[in-house]
Design a protein around this motif. Structure first.
Motif, short mmCIF file in Angstrom:
data_model
loop_
_atom_site.label_atom_id
_atom_site.label_comp_id
_atom_site.label_asym_id
_atom_site.label_seq_id
_atom_site.Cartn_x
_atom_site.Cartn_y
_atom_site.Cartn_z
N GLN B 145 0.83 -1.20 0.00
CA GLN B 145 0.00 0.00 0.00
C GLN B 145 0.87 1.26 0.00
O GLN B 145 0.59 2.22 -0.71
N ILE B 146 1.95 1.24 0.78
CA ILE B 146 2.88 2.39 0.79
C ILE B 146 3.42 2.61 -0.61
O ILE B 146 3.41 3.73 -1.13
N TYR B 147 3.88 1.52 -1.26
CA TYR B 147 4.40 1.63 -2.62
C TYR B 147 3.37 2.24 -3.57
O TYR B 147 3.68 3.11 -4.37
N ARG B 148 2.13 1.77 -3.45
CA ARG B 148 1.08 2.25 -4.36
C ARG B 148 0.82 3.74 -4.22
O ARG B 148 0.41 4.40 -5.15
N GLU B 149 1.02 4.26 -3.01
CA GLU B 149 0.66 5.65 -2.75
C GLU B 149 1.81 6.63 -2.98
O GLU B 149 1.63 7.84 -2.88
N LEU B 150 3.00 6.10 -3.27
CA LEU B 150 4.11 6.99 -3.62
C LEU B 150 3.84 7.63 -4.98
O LEU B 150 3.23 7.01 -5.85
N HIS B 151 4.32 8.87 -5.15
CA HIS B 151 4.24 9.45 -6.48
C HIS B 151 5.10 8.67 -7.47
O HIS B 151 4.81 8.64 -8.66
N SER B 152 6.12 8.02 -6.97
CA SER B 152 7.01 7.21 -7.83
C SER B 152 6.58 5.74 -7.84
O SER B 152 7.41 4.84 -7.93
N HIS B 153 5.26 5.50 -7.77
CA HIS B 153 4.76 4.13 -7.58
C HIS B 153 5.11 3.20 -8.73
O HIS B 153 5.06 1.99 -8.58
N ASP B 154 5.49 3.76 -9.89
CA ASP B 154 5.84 2.88 -11.02
C ASP B 154 7.34 2.56 -11.04
O ASP B 154 7.85 1.98 -12.00
N VAL B 155 8.05 2.91 -9.95
CA VAL B 155 9.48 2.58 -9.82
C VAL B 155 9.61 1.43 -8.83
O VAL B 155 9.08 1.49 -7.73
N SER B 156 10.31 0.37 -9.24
CA SER B 156 10.45 -0.83 -8.40
C SER B 156 11.47 -0.62 -7.28
O SER B 156 12.19 0.36 -7.27
N ARG B 157 11.54 -1.62 -6.42
CA ARG B 157 12.59 -1.63 -5.40
C ARG B 157 13.96 -1.59 -6.09
O ARG B 157 14.17 -2.26 -7.10
N VAL B 158 14.88 -0.82 -5.53
CA VAL B 158 16.22 -0.68 -6.10
C VAL B 158 17.15 -1.71 -5.44
O VAL B 158 17.19 -1.82 -4.22
N ASP B 159 17.89 -2.46 -6.26
CA ASP B 159 18.82 -3.46 -5.73
C ASP B 159 20.20 -2.88 -5.48
O ASP B 159 20.87 -3.24 -4.51
N LEU B 160 20.63 -2.01 -6.37
CA LEU B 160 22.00 -1.48 -6.31
C LEU B 160 21.96 -0.01 -6.69
O LEU B 160 21.38 0.34 -7.72
N VAL B 161 22.55 0.83 -5.85
CA VAL B 161 22.74 2.24 -6.20
C VAL B 161 24.22 2.43 -6.50
O VAL B 161 25.07 2.01 -5.72
N ILE B 162 24.52 3.04 -7.64
CA ILE B 162 25.91 3.39 -7.96
C ILE B 162 26.00 4.91 -8.00
O ILE B 162 25.24 5.55 -8.73
N ARG B 163 26.89 5.45 -7.21
CA ARG B 163 27.09 6.90 -7.19
C ARG B 163 28.50 7.24 -7.65
O ARG B 163 29.47 6.69 -7.12
N TRP B 164 28.60 8.11 -8.62
CA TRP B 164 29.90 8.62 -9.05
C TRP B 164 30.24 9.88 -8.26
O TRP B 164 29.36 10.52 -7.70
#
Lengths: 214, 214
Positions: B145-164
């Motif tokens: 339900q939390i996922y559905r109510e986010l404005h970014s609801h069409d973005v899945s769980r992130v497995d890996l973040v890479i930051r330069w």
């Protein structure tokens, strides 16, 4: 020296430490108690204003029951040790679940100045990121309103997260308060904590350019 | 080889790169376009299913106007380059603010299969963590339900973040989808991107024990 006002502590690696020591996994947690107290005293000496310990989470409760009992008991002992110090203490988490240790209920709800009060200490017990966000009531894009509606509303923005045990992830730790946090990882396992871990984290933090996303 | 399904990309260091190159800070962003496209192709080849680029944020808009204009223009160009690839594209952010580039409105609202469709690409434009959480309507502790109510609801769980760019922080990047993400930092500045940055991040990810907090 620029000292982080609020430090988040992720004391990971207790089970790996136990396995390496030839113990059962459940027997690692009790070896994290002394490090927790030692860290608190170092943070106070350094002038840190607030510290949050990641005790256990709703996610953790899916582990074998003997482990759940062991980390729950270790958290009760840790809070008792902290409550004997001059601190302003608050235990935060989902108290409505059966797994929440009854002994810690007196520390929930309102922050308590103990032994004259002092550094703000938050101890997360049966905390879940989903539990924290559960009560948001259409806050709009007002950040202060979002903060006020979190279940962890009495926890400030986190400046620095230190995680022991080598993993580079937040594992659900205070997702809103940690949005701008700098993240320092110590490879050593938590029961092997050394004061230099803390001092090196502070030294590293000096070199960070704090922008709050700007 | 275990490939992360969803990778978040924080392409930081454009302004530092420009200063080191003797340019004005605002002139760094355009040098991040080619790396973005190169990374997309590498991710597709590796079998990554979804990738999210951190374009610019509501926080970033407090910078000098010439920088805001420059990174906004660079994001428009980046999305045009991506839209010429076989992708399933969605631009996500606060479209109601004046700073949102009009040219990108056609890519908002619903995901578009372009050139036959393919890897899911999310591009965050005028994104703010506060904007993302703004609409939560007392979801309770139900994660779906939390996922559905986010404005970014069409973005899945992130497995890996890479930051330069060397900074070890999320800077407001998708706080809910990133709760369990592994976090890999590349010291190189984004315009200096090399394919080995991506390959080393994937190799590092192999060695992580993925527990989703459990």
């Amino acid at each position: 020296m620029r000292i982080p006002k609020h430090i988040g502590i992720i004391p990971d690696g207790n089970r790996r430490w136990a396995s390496q020591a030839g113990l059962e996994k459940k027997d690692g947690y009790v070896h994290g108690l002394t490090p927790g107290l030692e860290l608190l005293r170092l943070a106070r000496q350094a002038g840190v204003e607030e510290i949050t310990y990641y005790g256990f989470t709703t996610d953790n409760c899916g582990r074998p029951q003997e482990q759940v009992r062991a980390f729950s008991a270790a958290c009760v002992e840790a809070v008792k040790l902290i409550a004997a110090e001059p601190v302003s203490l608050l235990v935060i988490g989902n108290t409505e679940a059966a797994v929440f240790p009854k002994e810690l209920l007196p520390y929930t709800g309102a922050r308590a100045d103990l032994n004259g009060g002092g550094i703000r200490v938050n101890f997360l017990v049966n905390y879940g990121w989903e539990w924290d966000l559960a009560g948001l009531d259409r806050p709009g894009s007002d950040r202060k309103q979002i903060y006020r509606e979190l279940h962890s509303h009495d926890v400030s923005r986190v400046d620095l997260v230190i995680r022991w045990g080598g993993m580079r992830r937040l594992s659900g730790f205070l997702p809103v308060q940690s949005v701008y946090a700098d993240f320092y990882v110590v490879d050593r396992l938590w029961p092997d904590f050394q004061p230099e871990d803390f001092h090196q984290a502070l030294a590293w933090y000096q070199k960070q350019d704090i922008t709050l996303g700007g």
